[in-house]
Design a protein around this motif. Structure first.
Motif, PDB file in Angstrom:
ATOM      1  N   LEU B 247       0.827  -1.214   0.000  1.00 30.09           N
ATOM      2  CA  LEU B 247       0.000   0.000   0.000  1.00 30.09           C
ATOM      3  C   LEU B 247       0.866   1.272   0.000  1.00 30.09           C
ATOM      4  O   LEU B 247       0.546   2.247  -0.693  1.00 30.09           O
ATOM      5  CB  LEU B 247      -0.925  -0.015   1.230  1.00 30.09           C
ATOM      6  N   MET B 248       1.959   1.243   0.755  1.00 28.18           N
ATOM      7  CA  MET B 248       2.774   2.466   0.894  1.00 28.18           C
ATOM      8  C   MET B 248       3.356   2.960  -0.439  1.00 28.18           C
ATOM      9  O   MET B 248       3.146   4.129  -0.791  1.00 28.18           O
ATOM     10  CB  MET B 248       3.876   2.241   1.936  1.00 28.18           C
ATOM     11  N   PRO B 249       4.061   2.107  -1.196  1.00 31.06           N
ATOM     12  CA  PRO B 249       4.556   2.623  -2.489  1.00 31.06           C
ATOM     13  C   PRO B 249       3.424   2.979  -3.440  1.00 31.06           C
ATOM     14  O   PRO B 249       3.569   3.893  -4.259  1.00 31.06           O
ATOM     15  CB  PRO B 249       5.393   1.461  -3.052  1.00 31.06           C
ATOM     16  N   TRP B 250       2.280   2.295  -3.306  1.00 31.46           N
ATOM     17  CA  TRP B 250       1.140   2.628  -4.170  1.00 31.46           C
ATOM     18  C   TRP B 250       0.645   4.036  -3.857  1.00 31.46           C
ATOM     19  O   TRP B 250       0.342   4.823  -4.773  1.00 31.46           O
ATOM     20  CB  TRP B 250       0.012   1.593  -3.985  1.00 31.46           C
ATOM     21  N   LEU B 251       0.572   4.376  -2.572  1.00 30.90           N
ATOM     22  CA  LEU B 251       0.129   5.720  -2.181  1.00 30.90           C
ATOM     23  C   LEU B 251       1.127   6.771  -2.673  1.00 30.90           C
ATOM     24  O   LEU B 251       0.731   7.821  -3.194  1.00 30.90           O
ATOM     25  CB  LEU B 251      -0.025   5.812  -0.664  1.00 30.90           C
ATOM     26  N   ALA B 252       2.415   6.473  -2.515  1.00 27.95           N
ATOM     27  CA  ALA B 252       3.439   7.427  -2.975  1.00 27.95           C
ATOM     28  C   ALA B 252       3.358   7.588  -4.501  1.00 27.95           C
ATOM     29  O   ALA B 252       3.461   8.702  -5.019  1.00 27.95           O
ATOM     30  CB  ALA B 252       4.826   6.943  -2.569  1.00 27.95           C
ATOM     31  N   ALA B 253       3.144   6.472  -5.209  1.00 26.65           N
ATOM     32  CA  ALA B 253       3.042   6.544  -6.676  1.00 26.65           C
ATOM     33  C   ALA B 253       1.772   7.282  -7.085  1.00 26.65           C
ATOM     34  O   ALA B 253       1.765   8.017  -8.080  1.00 26.65           O
ATOM     35  CB  ALA B 253       3.064   5.140  -7.273  1.00 26.65           C
ATOM     36  N   THR B 254       0.685   7.107  -6.325  1.00 29.04           N
ATOM     37  CA  THR B 254      -0.560   7.832  -6.613  1.00 29.04           C
ATOM     38  C   THR B 254      -0.322   9.332  -6.483  1.00 29.04           C
ATOM     39  O   THR B 254      -0.749  10.120  -7.337  1.00 29.04           O
ATOM     40  CB  THR B 254      -1.688   7.402  -5.651  1.00 29.04           C
ATOM     41  N   ALA B 255       0.369   9.715  -5.417  1.00 31.13           N
ATOM     42  CA  ALA B 255       0.681  11.141  -5.222  1.00 31.13           C
ATOM     43  C   ALA B 255       1.516  11.645  -6.397  1.00 31.13           C
ATOM     44  O   ALA B 255       1.249  12.716  -6.956  1.00 31.13           O
ATOM     45  CB  ALA B 255       1.432  11.328  -3.909  1.00 31.13           C
ATOM     46  N   TYR B 256       2.504  10.854  -6.797  1.00 31.02           N
ATOM     47  CA  TYR B 256       3.393  11.268  -7.899  1.00 31.02           C
ATOM     48  C   TYR B 256       2.614  11.421  -9.207  1.00 31.02           C
ATOM     49  O   TYR B 256       2.815  12.405  -9.936  1.00 31.02           O
ATOM     50  CB  TYR B 256       4.510  10.233  -8.057  1.00 31.02           C
ATOM     51  N   LYS B 266       2.957  22.942 -15.713  1.00 33.40           N
ATOM     52  CA  LYS B 266       3.344  24.234 -15.142  1.00 33.40           C
ATOM     53  C   LYS B 266       4.822  24.349 -14.800  1.00 33.40           C
ATOM     54  O   LYS B 266       5.245  25.380 -14.276  1.00 33.40           O
ATOM     55  CB  LYS B 266       2.539  24.486 -13.850  1.00 33.40           C
ATOM     56  N   ASN B 267       5.564  23.248 -14.983  1.00 37.84           N
ATOM     57  CA  ASN B 267       6.979  23.238 -14.626  1.00 37.84           C
ATOM     58  C   ASN B 267       7.175  23.550 -13.142  1.00 37.84           C
ATOM     59  O   ASN B 267       8.143  24.195 -12.747  1.00 37.84           O
ATOM     60  CB  ASN B 267       7.746  24.250 -15.482  1.00 37.84           C
ATOM     61  N   MET B 268       6.220  23.086 -12.328  1.00 33.43           N
ATOM     62  CA  MET B 268       6.307  23.300 -10.878  1.00 33.43           C
ATOM     63  C   MET B 268       6.497  21.954 -10.178  1.00 33.43           C
ATOM     64  O   MET B 268       6.380  20.906 -10.804  1.00 33.43           O
ATOM     65  CB  MET B 268       5.012  23.951 -10.362  1.00 33.43           C
ATOM     66  N   LEU B 269       6.768  22.002  -8.878  1.00 32.53           N
ATOM     67  CA  LEU B 269       6.887  20.811  -8.019  1.00 32.53           C
ATOM     68  C   LEU B 269       7.998  19.865  -8.485  1.00 32.53           C
ATOM     69  O   LEU B 269       7.889  18.652  -8.330  1.00 32.53           O
ATOM     70  CB  LEU B 269       5.559  20.040  -7.954  1.00 32.53           C
ATOM     71  N   ARG B 270       9.066  20.402  -9.014  1.00 34.78           N
ATOM     72  CA  ARG B 270      10.128  19.522  -9.533  1.00 34.78           C
ATOM     73  C   ARG B 270      10.865  18.815  -8.398  1.00 34.78           C
ATOM     74  O   ARG B 270      11.219  17.649  -8.530  1.00 34.78           O
ATOM     75  CB  ARG B 270      11.097  20.332 -10.394  1.00 34.78           C
ATOM     76  N   VAL B 271      11.108  19.529  -7.310  1.00 33.88           N
ATOM     77  CA  VAL B 271      11.766  18.892  -6.158  1.00 33.88           C
ATOM     78  C   VAL B 271      10.853  17.816  -5.589  1.00 33.88           C
ATOM     79  O   VAL B 271      11.260  16.676  -5.332  1.00 33.88           O
ATOM     80  CB  VAL B 271      12.081  19.946  -5.062  1.00 33.88           C
ATOM     81  N   TRP B 272       9.597  18.198  -5.423  1.00 34.51           N
ATOM     82  CA  TRP B 272       8.604  17.302  -4.826  1.00 34.51           C
ATOM     83  C   TRP B 272       8.493  16.008  -5.641  1.00 34.51           C
ATOM     84  O   TRP B 272       8.415  14.912  -5.082  1.00 34.51           O
ATOM     85  CB  TRP B 272       7.262  18.044  -4.779  1.00 34.51           C
ATOM     86  N   ASN B 273       8.532  16.121  -6.956  1.00 35.04           N
ATOM     87  CA  ASN B 273       8.372  14.936  -7.805  1.00 35.04           C
ATOM     88  C   ASN B 273       9.547  13.973  -7.687  1.00 35.04           C
ATOM     89  O   ASN B 273       9.338  12.760  -7.619  1.00 35.04           O
ATOM     90  CB  ASN B 273       8.161  15.346  -9.265  1.00 35.04           C
ATOM     91  N   VAL B 274      10.754  14.486  -7.663  1.00 37.13           N
ATOM     92  CA  VAL B 274      11.884  13.550  -7.521  1.00 37.13           C
ATOM     93  C   VAL B 274      11.871  12.929  -6.120  1.00 37.13           C
ATOM     94  O   VAL B 274      12.239  11.763  -5.950  1.00 37.13           O
ATOM     95  CB  VAL B 274      13.268  14.190  -7.826  1.00 37.13           C
ATOM     96  N   VAL B 275      11.411  13.701  -5.135  1.00 44.29           N
ATOM     97  CA  VAL B 275      11.297  13.138  -3.775  1.00 44.29           C
ATOM     98  C   VAL B 275      10.274  11.991  -3.784  1.00 44.29           C
ATOM     99  O   VAL B 275      10.508  10.919  -3.214  1.00 44.29           O
ATOM    100  CB  VAL B 275      10.894  14.238  -2.759  1.00 44.29           C
ATOM    101  N   LEU B 276       9.147  12.208  -4.457  1.00 48.68           N
ATOM    102  CA  LEU B 276       8.110  11.167  -4.497  1.00 48.68           C
ATOM    103  C   LEU B 276       8.588   9.917  -5.230  1.00 48.68           C
ATOM    104  O   LEU B 276       8.307   8.791  -4.808  1.00 48.68           O
ATOM    105  CB  LEU B 276       6.845  11.705  -5.174  1.00 48.68           C
ATOM    106  N   VAL B 277       9.316  10.121  -6.330  1.00 48.24           N
ATOM    107  CA  VAL B 277       9.833   8.970  -7.086  1.00 48.24           C
ATOM    108  C   VAL B 277      10.807   8.174  -6.216  1.00 48.24           C
ATOM    109  O   VAL B 277      10.749   6.938  -6.150  1.00 48.24           O
ATOM    110  CB  VAL B 277      10.514   9.451  -8.387  1.00 48.24           C
ATOM    111  N   ALA B 278      11.697   8.900  -5.523  1.00 50.35           N
ATOM    112  CA  ALA B 278      12.659   8.218  -4.651  1.00 50.35           C
ATOM    113  C   ALA B 278      11.934   7.533  -3.488  1.00 50.35           C
ATOM    114  O   ALA B 278      12.297   6.418  -3.088  1.00 50.35           O
ATOM    115  CB  ALA B 278      13.680   9.225  -4.125  1.00 50.35           C
TER     116      ALA B 278
END
Lengths: 102, 664
Positions: B247-256, B266-278
């Motif tokens: 469930l945990m990686p699924w939730l993180a992938a859903t957020a991503y 919008k070219n926004m949330l670039r830091v947030w996206n790499v954090v979510l992928v990691a």
């Protein structure tokens, strides 16, 4: 153990080694920094054009009023135009790099 | 077979080392040929792993018990389907399957994006090869699947709990999900290494993330169905650590998958996206650690061995390296675009992300707390369902509301007044449902009332989106309703595929709330001819008997089912005693009423020598919506994944922009 097993595996391993080294026979260019810039700008152009489409859809679907749409689409069009211009510039730069010096 | 199998794994490891080192050289020195050699080495490693997996599978089918792994997980009496699936029923085979999927998906992703990899992100090859090296090392040195022994006359068989049709598909789906998350991680890390943090890596890996997320979701649903049928307690999700691990990686992938749209548009949330992928990748490793290490008590801990320490070490390396890389690249990652308003679709996506990640981290804490507690205080403590249920409500209910509001808000900026105007219809539908539920006697279940209202709110929004979109399309083209609706979806598959997935989430919510809050349970000892009544059902024990099957003794209780005085069918519940494995499993009887989406669930808990059968009967309302939601979820994912045709109107639109704002 039959000798066919190790022999068969050795043949398989040689084939895998051949597959790995195949690109050495057909060398490729790594590209250039200018090409990379062009590709990045194309991605930006696509994004800005997609944003224009989204705004238009939201307006048609009623999520955006006429005034809000007019205000937002102005900025989006400016961004898209700048992105198009940037792509053209990157194309020119790359062309210059590819052409042999006179 | 043992020699060739072990040698092919060693060859795979050697090829992966070549891929990592030559690939790193090619990336650092910008040598395209070296990058191509590395890519080919990864492909060769995949083919070597295919050979190893095929040899192990062949050993299972031939009952070659000279291989310890085969002897420990199969027997001569095991049916063919389970024998074939025994490959992933234990530790070593699962890791081999993992390596197979990882090298296969990596090779495919690198091939499909070979231009991008060669020109811009060559470090993707060594990153993906590096992850695969870990699994190959574990397979060669720690948990070898081709270890041999003196062949016993028969194997020890398969864990009875695993002898279920859903287990044929559940583990491979989860592996595809877990492993699939490595692909976006590989591209993201390469983008950071090369400082090319624009949206190209996002576009290249978008569909890979959707595929991984889809398989993870379907794997969890199949696992829930397996637990429902096989464990036989009447439920489907028990917040077990291994269930939570998926469930945990699924939730993180859903957020991503939500936040990545903001980066693309919008070219926004670039830091947030790499954090979510990691985060998603690290959680998939953590999930494997939880499942394979045996450090937690779980109904799913089928294999416990020494690989736990190795996994923990690799998780530490992966988390440390990715965190350090993100921190080093923060200056280039930070974008210049700012969110224009807190009432905008971007903001709604951000709130959605915060809730999803919040839920993910609270689940992580619930899973990790017993481990931390034991490490610090020396005593194991458990975190039970009340903890998880509480946070599911805290984060889940607002997520439902946001799922409804999100599509109604415009990008960039909207106003509260306009938002209130657009939510009128969905809010009215939600209010009607709430009033109807309270009037129907659910006033003492505020959670159910709010959950159903919010679900209806979200569903109404989705229907509204389809109707308005179809109407707009119809007025633009003059086509009929059906044609307009299909072209609407066809022209924006990602958007409407996403809405279909949301419909699946609504169905899941209705099913979970219905079965958890409106169900009934009854236990009774029955002799032949005696009855038990529950809800509007009455069950009568007709007979009990023993049957001898190929791999088990089957104890069975046959009960007649009545509703409204009329006989509506027969159910047979019981237990299987597996002779070779020396274990017993529950074989619950489930009678599904598809019109009500309701199950009558019968467990034969005990068979006495005097013919008495102790039965437990449950009525699970709306539970079948949970399984049906899987179909909708799959459909939505496939619509999203289906390739979009190139739009012919692109050029006129470019021309239009040029006319409106002349290029400088």
């Amino acid at each position: 153990m039959s000798v066919l097993g190790p022999l068969g595996f050795a043949l398989f391993a040689l084939t895998m080694a051949g597959l790995t080294l195949l690109p050495v026979l057909r060398r490729r260019d790594a590209g250039s920094p200018r090409l990379d810039v062009l590709l990045e700008r194309i991605a930006t152009r696509d994004r800005t054009l997609q944003e224009l489409r989204e705004l238009e859809f939201d307006h048609r679907a009623g999520a955006l009023g006429d005034e809000e749409y007019a205000a937002l689409v102005k900025g989006a069009r400016r961004e898209a135009a700048a992105a198009l211009h940037a792509v053209e510039q990157a194309e020119v730069d790359l062309q210059r790099e590819l052409e042999p010096a006179p | 077979v043992a020699f060739a199998g072990a040698a092919s794994l060693e060859l795979a490891l050697a090829l992966l080392v070549v891929a990592a080192t030559v690939g790193a050289y090619g990336a650092v020195r910008a040598r395209a040929t070296a990058v191509e050699v590395a890519r080919h080495a990864l492909l060769a490693a995949f083919l070597s792993t295919v050979l190893a997996a095929a040899l192990l599978e062949l050993s299972f089918l031939r009952h070659d018990f000279s291989l310890t792994y085969v002897a420990n997980h199969a027997s001569r009496s095991l049916p063919l389907g389970y024998t074939a699936a025994a490959l992933w029923s234990g530790q070593e085979g699962s890791l081999l399957f993992w390596l197979l999927v990882l090298t296969g998906l990596s090779s495919l992703a690198l091939h499909l994006n070979r231009q991008l990899v060669r020109r811009s992100l060559p470090a993707t090859v060594p990153v993906l090869a590096g992850v695969a090296i870990f699994f190959a090392v574990v397979l060669v040195f720690v948990a070898p699947p081709f270890a041999t022994q003196i062949a016993p006359p028969d194997g020890r068989g398969m864990n009875p709990s695993l002898q279920n049709a859903y287990m044929l598909a559940h583990p491979p789906m989860l592996y595809l999900g877990y492993v699939g998350l490595t692909i976006p991680f590989g591209f993201a890390m390469a983008a950071l290494l090369h400082k090319r943090v624009d949206e190209r890596w996002v576009i290249a890996t978008r569909k890979w993330t959707i595929v991984a997320w889809m398989f993870l979701g379907l794997g969890m649903l199949l696992g829930a169905k397996w637990a429902y049928e096989e464990i036989g307690w009447g439920g489907y999700y028990a917040w077990d650590p291994v269930e939570n691990a998926a469930l945990m990686p699924w939730l993180a992938a859903t957020a991503y998958l939500h936040s990545v749209m903001i980066q693309e548009k919008k070219n926004m949330l670039r830091v947030w996206n790499v954090v979510l992928v990691a985060l998603a990748f690290s959680l998939s490793l953590f999930g494997t650690f939880i499942t394979r290490s045996g450090v937690v008590n779980s109904v799913h801990s089928f294999a416990q061995s020494s690989v736990g320490g190795w996994f923990l070490g690799f998780i530490v390396i992966a988390v440390t390296a990715s965190t350090a890389l993100i921190l080093v690249r923060l200056p280039v990652l930070r974008g210049h675009t700012r969110m224009e308003s807190v009432v905008s679709r971007e903001a709604a996506f951000l709130y959605n992300n915060l809730l999803l990640v919040g839920l993910c981290l609270t689940v992580l804490w619930g899973v990790a707390f017993p481990l931390v507690s034991e490490a610090i205080r020396g005593e194991a403590s458990t975190v039970g369902p009340p903890y998880f249920n509480f946070f599911l409500r805290v984060f889940g209910l607002p997520l439902l509301v946001l799922m409804g509001i999100g599509p109604l808000i415009a990008w960039r900026r909207s106003s509260v007044r306009r938002l209130l105007r657009t939510v009128r219809v969905p809010a009215a539908a939600a209010a009607i449902v709430a009033v109807a539920l309270v009037a129907g006697g659910a006033a003492d279940k505020p959670l159910a009332v709010s959950g159903y209202s919010f679900a209806v709110f979200a569903l109404t929004t989705i229907v509204r989106e389809f109707v308005i979109g179809t109407r707009a399309r119809r007025s633009a083209t003059g086509a009929g309703w059906a044609r307009s609706a299909t072209t609407l979806v066809g022209r924006n598959r990602r958007r409407y595929g996403g809405y279909l997935v949301h419909v699946g989430v609504v169905m899941l919510t209705l099913g979970v709330i219905g079965s958890a809050m409106f169900g009934a349970t009854k236990q009774k000892a029955l002799r032949a001819g005696e009855t038990v009544a529950i809800g509007d059902y009455t069950l009568r024990l007709d007979r009990s008997y023993i049957r001898v099957a190929a791999n088990a003794l089957q104890l069975r209780a046959q009960l007649a089912v009545f509703r409204g005085g009329a006989r509506i069918g027969t159910v047979v519940a019981g237990k299987n005693r597996y002779v070779v494995e020396g274990e017993t499993s529950n074989e619950a009887a489930i009678r599904t009423d598809w019109r009500r989406a309701e199950d009558l669930f019968v467990i034969a808990e005990q068979f006495d020598a005097n013919g008495t059968v102790w039965v437990k009967v449950l009525v699970n309302p709306l539970v079948d919506l949970i399984w049906l939601s899987g179909g909708i979820f799959l459909l939505g994912s496939l619509v999203t994944l289906w390739p979009q045709r190139r739009k012919p109107e692109r050029e006129p639109r470019v021309a239009e922009v040029r006319t409106l704002v002349p290029a400088r």
